[in-house]
Design a protein around this motif. Structure first.
Motif, PDB file in Angstrom:
ATOM      1  N   ASP A 128       0.857  -1.120   0.062  1.00  0.00           N
ATOM      2  CA  ASP A 128       0.038   0.050   0.016  1.00  0.00           C
ATOM      3  C   ASP A 128       0.670   1.119  -0.139  1.00  0.00           C
ATOM      4  O   ASP A 128       0.549   2.251  -0.680  1.00  0.00           O
ATOM      5  CB  ASP A 128      -0.919  -0.030   1.249  1.00  0.00           C
ATOM      6  CG  ASP A 128      -2.034  -1.377   1.261  1.00  0.00           C
ATOM      7  OD1 ASP A 128      -2.806  -1.213   0.225  1.00  0.00           O
ATOM      8  OD2 ASP A 128      -1.689  -1.843   2.254  1.00  0.00           O
ATOM      9  N   LYS A 129       1.999   1.045   0.663  1.00  0.00           N
ATOM     10  CA  LYS A 129       2.826   2.348   0.762  1.00  0.00           C
ATOM     11  C   LYS A 129       4.361   1.731   0.475  1.00  0.00           C
ATOM     12  O   LYS A 129       4.619   0.556   0.997  1.00  0.00           O
ATOM     13  CB  LYS A 129       2.801   2.995   2.029  1.00  0.00           C
ATOM     14  CG  LYS A 129       1.457   3.512   2.563  1.00  0.00           C
ATOM     15  CD  LYS A 129       1.116   4.708   1.860  1.00  0.00           C
ATOM     16  CE  LYS A 129      -0.081   5.441   2.520  1.00  0.00           C
ATOM     17  NZ  LYS A 129      -1.244   4.620   2.661  1.00  0.00           N
ATOM     18  N   VAL A 130       5.349   2.582  -0.126  1.00  0.00           N
ATOM     19  CA  VAL A 130       6.591   2.013  -0.242  1.00  0.00           C
ATOM     20  C   VAL A 130       7.531   3.191   0.240  1.00  0.00           C
ATOM     21  O   VAL A 130       7.325   4.454   0.036  1.00  0.00           O
ATOM     22  CB  VAL A 130       6.929   1.792  -1.723  1.00  0.00           C
ATOM     23  CG1 VAL A 130       8.496   1.546  -1.938  1.00  0.00           C
ATOM     24  CG2 VAL A 130       6.074   0.974  -2.262  1.00  0.00           C
ATOM     25  N   ILE A 131       8.434   2.649   1.380  1.00  0.00           N
ATOM     26  CA  ILE A 131       9.589   3.488   1.902  1.00  0.00           C
ATOM     27  C   ILE A 131      10.986   3.188   1.212  1.00  0.00           C
ATOM     28  O   ILE A 131      11.202   2.021   1.368  1.00  0.00           O
ATOM     29  CB  ILE A 131       9.514   3.630   3.312  1.00  0.00           C
ATOM     30  CG1 ILE A 131       8.129   4.104   3.700  1.00  0.00           C
ATOM     31  CG2 ILE A 131      10.664   4.446   3.817  1.00  0.00           C
ATOM     32  CD1 ILE A 131       8.018   3.902   5.406  1.00  0.00           C
ATOM     33  N   PHE A 132      11.580   4.414   0.845  1.00  0.00           N
ATOM     34  CA  PHE A 132      12.843   4.219   0.094  1.00  0.00           C
ATOM     35  C   PHE A 132      14.111   5.068   1.238  1.00  0.00           C
ATOM     36  O   PHE A 132      14.447   5.868   0.595  1.00  0.00           O
ATOM     37  CB  PHE A 132      12.828   4.640  -1.439  1.00  0.00           C
ATOM     38  CG  PHE A 132      13.962   4.511  -2.089  1.00  0.00           C
ATOM     39  CD1 PHE A 132      14.903   3.364  -2.410  1.00  0.00           C
ATOM     40  CD2 PHE A 132      14.414   5.489  -3.026  1.00  0.00           C
ATOM     41  CE1 PHE A 132      15.913   3.024  -3.291  1.00  0.00           C
ATOM     42  CE2 PHE A 132      15.395   5.497  -3.801  1.00  0.00           C
ATOM     43  CZ  PHE A 132      16.160   4.279  -3.979  1.00  0.00           C
ATOM     44  N   PRO A 133      14.406   4.187   1.998  1.00  0.00           N
ATOM     45  CA  PRO A 133      15.186   5.108   2.997  1.00  0.00           C
ATOM     46  C   PRO A 133      16.678   4.668   2.576  1.00  0.00           C
ATOM     47  O   PRO A 133      16.993   4.049   1.595  1.00  0.00           O
ATOM     48  CB  PRO A 133      15.106   4.413   4.440  1.00  0.00           C
ATOM     49  CG  PRO A 133      14.627   2.940   4.193  1.00  0.00           C
ATOM     50  CD  PRO A 133      14.186   3.161   2.786  1.00  0.00           C
ATOM     51  N   GLY A 134      17.552   5.416   3.309  1.00  0.00           N
ATOM     52  CA  GLY A 134      19.106   4.803   3.479  1.00  0.00           C
ATOM     53  C   GLY A 134      20.084   5.884   3.885  1.00  0.00           C
ATOM     54  O   GLY A 134      19.790   7.151   3.287  1.00  0.00           O
TER      55      GLY A 134
END
Length: 194
Positions: A40-46
């Motif tokens: 439903d949601k995508v997180i692209f951290p780093g």
């Protein structure tokens, strides 16, 4: 709610997973296409270095997948920089979601930018309930240039830069909401409500 956190061998991913846990969300760390597409949601951290990160994404064709996603997508720190067009860090072509250059802060004795700074010129639903006294935590040596169309919050360190970006379903933040106490929690909660 299914939340996918994209795995691409970047640092600082665990703290995002813990932040999701604190918000009552069980997020999945993955580089699997189907899991990311279904979320439903995508997180692209780093945190890390742009060229190595892009190499990992290209090898797994996640670079192509990111450009096709339609659900709310949130890039954090290196995630914001990789969503831009180009980074001066090792002369790296990035994903090109935002037609913006990522540059190195000028005086070398003043980088990285580490610490708390406030967000200014707020124009985003991600910051609903916050004002320009909202401070977030930063750790970075590169910054996204300002863009009148896509910059939705700014911060000043040496010069003004894009603290947050938005285009269609893509949101991004240079600071670390997962390390920014109640302000960061509010931003992550706002993202989950999109």
């Amino acid at each position: 709610m299914e939340v996918a956190v994209i795995k691409y061998n970047a640092g600082n991913v665990k703290s995002v997973l813990y932040a999701m846990e604190r918000l009552g969300v069980n997020a999945t760390l993955t580089d699997d296409w189907e899991t990311i597409k279904k979320a439903d949601k995508v997180i692209f951290p780093g945190q890390g270095e742009a060229s190595t990160a892009m190499k990992y994404l290209k090898e797994r064709k996640i670079d192509k997948l990111i450009k096709e996603l339609k659900q709310p997508f949130f890039g954090i720190c290196l995630g914001l920089q990789l969503l831009c067009d180009y980074s001066e860090e090792y002369d790296t072509q990035c994903l090109g979601i935002f037609p913006i250059k990522v540059k190195k802060f000028p005086p070398l004795n003043k980088v990285p930018h580490i610490g708390w700074n406030n967000l200014e010129n707020l124009k985003t639903p991600l910051l609903e309930g916050l004002d320009e006294s909202a401070y977030v935590y930063y750790v970075h040596s590169y910054y996204a240039e300002l863009n009148p169309k896509y910059t939705i919050a700014t911060t000043h360190y040496i010069n003004d830069f894009s603290a947050m970006l938005h285009k269609d379903n893509y949101y991004a933040m240079q600071g670390h909401p997962e390390k920014s106490s109640v302000v960061g929690e509010k931003i992550l909660n706002n993202f989950l409500k999109l």
